[in-house]
Write a protein that holds these residues in place. Structure first.
Motif, PDB file in Angstrom:
ATOM      1  N   SER A 103      50.341  37.887  42.311  1.00  0.00           N
ATOM      2  CA  SER A 103      50.854  37.954  40.936  1.00  0.00           C
ATOM      3  C   SER A 103      51.833  39.099  40.731  1.00  0.00           C
ATOM      4  O   SER A 103      52.583  39.106  39.754  1.00  0.00           O
ATOM      5  N   ASP A 104      51.864  40.074  41.659  1.00  0.00           N
ATOM      6  CA  ASP A 104      52.845  41.157  41.563  1.00  0.00           C
ATOM      7  C   ASP A 104      54.136  40.826  42.308  1.00  0.00           C
ATOM      8  O   ASP A 104      55.026  41.661  42.435  1.00  0.00           O
ATOM      9  N   GLY A 105      54.231  39.597  42.813  1.00  0.00           N
ATOM     10  CA  GLY A 105      55.449  39.140  43.467  1.00  0.00           C
ATOM     11  C   GLY A 105      55.495  39.348  44.966  1.00  0.00           C
ATOM     12  O   GLY A 105      56.396  38.834  45.646  1.00  0.00           O
ATOM     13  N   LYS A 106      54.518  40.070  45.517  1.00  0.00           N
ATOM     14  CA  LYS A 106      54.497  40.308  46.961  1.00  0.00           C
ATOM     15  C   LYS A 106      53.973  39.064  47.689  1.00  0.00           C
ATOM     16  O   LYS A 106      53.156  38.321  47.144  1.00  0.00           O
ATOM     17  N   PRO A 107      54.433  38.826  48.910  1.00  0.00           N
ATOM     18  CA  PRO A 107      53.989  37.633  49.640  1.00  0.00           C
ATOM     19  C   PRO A 107      52.527  37.731  50.074  1.00  0.00           C
ATOM     20  O   PRO A 107      52.028  38.809  50.383  1.00  0.00           O
ATOM     21  N   VAL A 108      51.859  36.585  50.066  1.00  0.00           N
ATOM     22  CA  VAL A 108      50.510  36.484  50.628  1.00  0.00           C
ATOM     23  C   VAL A 108      50.689  36.136  52.103  1.00  0.00           C
ATOM     24  O   VAL A 108      51.276  35.106  52.430  1.00  0.00           O
ATOM     25  N   THR A 109      50.179  36.979  52.981  1.00  0.00           N
ATOM     26  CA  THR A 109      50.363  36.757  54.411  1.00  0.00           C
ATOM     27  C   THR A 109      49.027  36.682  55.132  1.00  0.00           C
ATOM     28  O   THR A 109      47.958  36.944  54.551  1.00  0.00           O
ATOM     29  N   ASP A 203      42.950  45.974  37.105  1.00  0.00           N
ATOM     30  CA  ASP A 203      42.779  46.589  38.422  1.00  0.00           C
ATOM     31  C   ASP A 203      42.602  45.515  39.493  1.00  0.00           C
ATOM     32  O   ASP A 203      41.644  45.529  40.273  1.00  0.00           O
ATOM     33  N   MET A 204      43.533  44.597  39.551  1.00  0.00           N
ATOM     34  CA  MET A 204      43.414  43.453  40.443  1.00  0.00           C
ATOM     35  C   MET A 204      44.751  42.717  40.514  1.00  0.00           C
ATOM     36  O   MET A 204      45.557  42.784  39.581  1.00  0.00           O
ATOM     37  N   VAL A 205      44.998  42.072  41.628  1.00  0.00           N
ATOM     38  CA  VAL A 205      46.122  41.147  41.747  1.00  0.00           C
ATOM     39  C   VAL A 205      45.557  39.768  42.068  1.00  0.00           C
ATOM     40  O   VAL A 205      44.437  39.649  42.571  1.00  0.00           O
ATOM     41  N   TYR A 206      46.333  38.740  41.776  1.00  0.00           N
ATOM     42  CA  TYR A 206      45.835  37.377  41.859  1.00  0.00           C
ATOM     43  C   TYR A 206      46.818  36.483  42.614  1.00  0.00           C
ATOM     44  O   TYR A 206      48.034  36.645  42.486  1.00  0.00           O
ATOM     45  N   ASN A 207      46.304  35.547  43.383  1.00  0.00           N
ATOM     46  CA  ASN A 207      47.179  34.601  44.075  1.00  0.00           C
ATOM     47  C   ASN A 207      46.855  33.159  43.722  1.00  0.00           C
ATOM     48  O   ASN A 207      47.315  32.233  44.370  1.00  0.00           O
ATOM     49  N   GLY A 208      46.055  32.970  42.665  1.00  0.00           N
ATOM     50  CA  GLY A 208      45.634  31.638  42.257  1.00  0.00           C
ATOM     51  C   GLY A 208      46.430  31.102  41.092  1.00  0.00           C
ATOM     52  O   GLY A 208      47.419  31.693  40.656  1.00  0.00           O
ATOM     53  N   PRO A 209      45.993  29.981  40.508  1.00  0.00           N
ATOM     54  CA  PRO A 209      46.736  29.337  39.420  1.00  0.00           C
ATOM     55  C   PRO A 209      46.736  30.114  38.112  1.00  0.00           C
ATOM     56  O   PRO A 209      47.607  29.922  37.270  1.00  0.00           O
ATOM     57  N   PHE A 210      45.743  31.007  37.944  1.00  0.00           N
ATOM     58  CA  PHE A 210      45.646  31.794  36.723  1.00  0.00           C
ATOM     59  C   PHE A 210      45.456  33.277  37.061  1.00  0.00           C
ATOM     60  O   PHE A 210      44.961  33.621  38.129  1.00  0.00           O
ATOM     61  N   LYS A 211      45.845  34.112  36.117  1.00  0.00           N
ATOM     62  CA  LYS A 211      45.540  35.539  36.175  1.00  0.00           C
ATOM     63  C   LYS A 211      44.464  35.835  35.128  1.00  0.00           C
ATOM     64  O   LYS A 211      44.416  35.179  34.087  1.00  0.00           O
ATOM     65  N   VAL A 212      43.621  36.804  35.416  1.00  0.00           N
ATOM     66  CA  VAL A 212      42.638  37.222  34.428  1.00  0.00           C
ATOM     67  C   VAL A 212      43.262  38.317  33.568  1.00  0.00           C
ATOM     68  O   VAL A 212      43.859  39.259  34.084  1.00  0.00           O
TER      69      VAL A 212
END
Length: 541
Positions: A103-109, A203-212
């Motif tokens: 969610s911060d724009g960085k790639p998931v690797t 205090d978290m980043v997300y890679n799913g369909p929603f952000k909390v």
């Protein structure tokens, strides 16, 4: 698990999913562009390595994504991994990742999966779910401090390929990688947020369909907001889900009927009866069991088998489920939930289930109680029973208090506290008797039975039985690739647990929910994370 079945248990039902939908309405509907969803309890955590409950799992499932996702009919479907393959010996999994972002724009690797798994098995993290990694190469040695975390059997082959090595084939491995403990984790985010990681939505980043959003760590409401960085964002049809923890069943239903909620959980025969014939009503069978744990470490009297059996025999489960709960839940037939696993056409509970451990016989209970008290040198005892502060939790402790005080010389007090606090006290052994629950993480009896081995991280009551330990060990070890022997090991483990009354099963949950006609496409899974909002839609007025 793998593409081809090694241990063919004939699993049915528990990992299936279906769409929650309704057509017809007897109460006011909201016009919000968000789904308004009720939960009974506060959210405990967003840290995938430390989550232990279904609410945290469901929230993480919707705000993050692992290698694979649960799908209907005991299937899995692609998640971050577009595809995967399994070696002929069933011990090497190669996952090919799609290009996706946090969610911060960085790639998931691939490195995020390596780091997340290593963090979960690291003893310093103290993850209660680290045991699920047991068959991943070196996981057990790492957990015992006998091998470095870096030796875990997962590696990144470039940025978009994950290779996992198991010690032996594991029939349910593909289901495990859908779960929260196997999610990717951003090392930079963990280091950035430090001890606050996962304790608030910020205090978290997300890679799913929603952000909390909007969760402070202690409040009663939080939102799942569409994550624009999600690789499949164009397919997400709702702006988000507004979730509110409301544990008063009457208040919740009133808010549903006045349009403040789109879905609430019903409690008791009166509420269920009101909606049972409505198209808005859904009886969601869950692969879960509610049970009592007795704290043998804190209260040595509970080491006495006659004491444990007497307590169980004093509970009329049929009266409890019908007249106290009244929500469609069924009296326990054992510990492992029915309708989850089959072999040769027979449900696991048919092979393993007996009346031992789940029967009601007050006269026999009094005899065993007197015998047990004499054996431990007591004439009377005072204990408390702990449960959640939900409507059903309060009704449960009241019912149990009345039932158990029919045993001469037993005085029972009740304690009902918030879910998050109850979890903490259970895990820290701060109870005499506690009403706990377990929902299967995947459709296999081992998901239930492995909890109560002597060294099991969820064995809060510290019951110990060498024969039970051996049966579970054989099922996961020497008999892992022999379907018939493994099944018999698990059947014997269930019978031993019940014969020795290691825990006291109460009921198998059926969650009764109502949902407004404007909402459809919410998927429900009886095992693992309960809800998936990826395909949810809101009809236009």
């Amino acid at each position: 698990m793998k593409m081809k079945s090694v241990v063919k248990l004939g699993v049915v039902g528990a990992a299936s999913a279906f769409l929650l939908a309704a057509c017809g309405n007897s109460s006011k509907e909201s016009t919000s562009k968000y789904i308004n969803w009720q939960e009974n309890s506060q959210l405990p955590t967003l840290d995938a390595s430390k989550a232990t409950d279904t609410l945290s799992f469901s929230t993480l499932n919707n705000s993050n994504e692992g290698l694979l996702l649960n799908a209907a009919n005991n299937k899995v479907k692609p998640g971050v991994a577009e595809s995967y393959k399994v070696s002929k010996d069933g011990k090497t999994y190669t996952f090919n990742l799609r290009h996706s972002k946090w969610s911060d724009g960085k790639p998931v690797t691939a490195k995020d999966f390596v780091y997340g798994w290593q963090r979960t098995v690291n003893p310093k993290t103290a993850s209660q779910y680290s045991y699920l990694f047991s068959d991943v190469k070196n996981a057990d040695a790492i957990g015992k401090g006998k091998a470095p975390v870096s030796s875990l059997g997962i590696k990144a082959d470039g940025d978009y390929k994950v290779v996992v090595t198991l010690d032996k084939p594991q029939d349910y491995f593909k289901y495990l990688v859908t779960m929260a403990p196997f999610l990717p984790q951003s090392e930079s985010a963990v280091k950035k947020f430090g001890s606050a990681y996962g304790t608030t939505s910020k205090d978290m980043v997300y890679n799913g369909p929603f952000k909390v959003e909007g969760w402070t760590g202690t409040n009663n409401s939080w939102n799942l907001i569409k994550n624009k960085e999600y690789y499949n964002a164009s397919k997400i049809k709702v702006a988000g889900i507004k979730i509110n923890a409301q544990n008063d069943a009457n208040t919740s239903l009133n808010q549903y009927e006045t349009g403040q909620f789109d879905s609430v959980q019903l409690a008791g025969a009166q509420q269920v009866g009101k909606y049972k014939n409505s198209s808005e009503y859904h009886a969601l069978k869950q692969a879960s069991t509610f049970y009592i744990e007795l704290n043998e470490k804190k209260d040595p009297i509970f080491k006495n088998a006659n004491i444990r059996k007497a307590i169980s025999l004093a509970i009329d489960r049929n009266e409890y489920t019908k007249n106290t709960l009244g929500d469609g839940s069924i009296s326990a037939v054992g510990y492992v939930s029915p309708g989850m696993s089959k072999r040769d056409g027979k449900d696991f509970t048919e092979d393993a289930g007996t009346k031992t451990g789940v029967s009601y016989n007050l006269a026999e209970a009094k005899k065993l109680w007197a015998k047990g008290l004499k054996e431990v040198g007591k004439k009377s005892v005072n204990y408390s029973i702990l449960s959640d502060d939900t409507d059903s939790g309060k009704k449960t402790t009241e019912f149990l208090q009345t039932a158990l005080e029919k045993l001469p010389g037993l005085k029972v007090s009740t304690q009902n506290i918030p879910f998050k606090s109850r979890l903490n006290r259970s895990q820290n052994g701060q109870f005499d008797m506690v009403v706990s629950a377990w929902g299967a993480d995947f459709p296999d009896p081992i998901s239930f039975l492995q909890l109560f081995t002597t060294d099991g991280s969820y064995n809060n009551g510290k019951w110990s039985n060498a024969k039970f330990d051996a049966d579970v060990k054989n099922a996961e070890g020497v008999d892992a690739n022999n379907a018939a022997k493994r099944w018999n090991d698990l059947v014997n483990a269930e019978k031993e647990l019940m014969a020795d009354q290691g825990i006291i099963p109460l009921y198998h949950q059926v969650q009764s929910r109502v949902i407004k006609p404007r909402v459809s496409g919410v998927q429900f899974f009886p095992t693992g994370a309960s809800y998936d909002f990826r395909d949810a839609t809101i009809s236009k007025k």
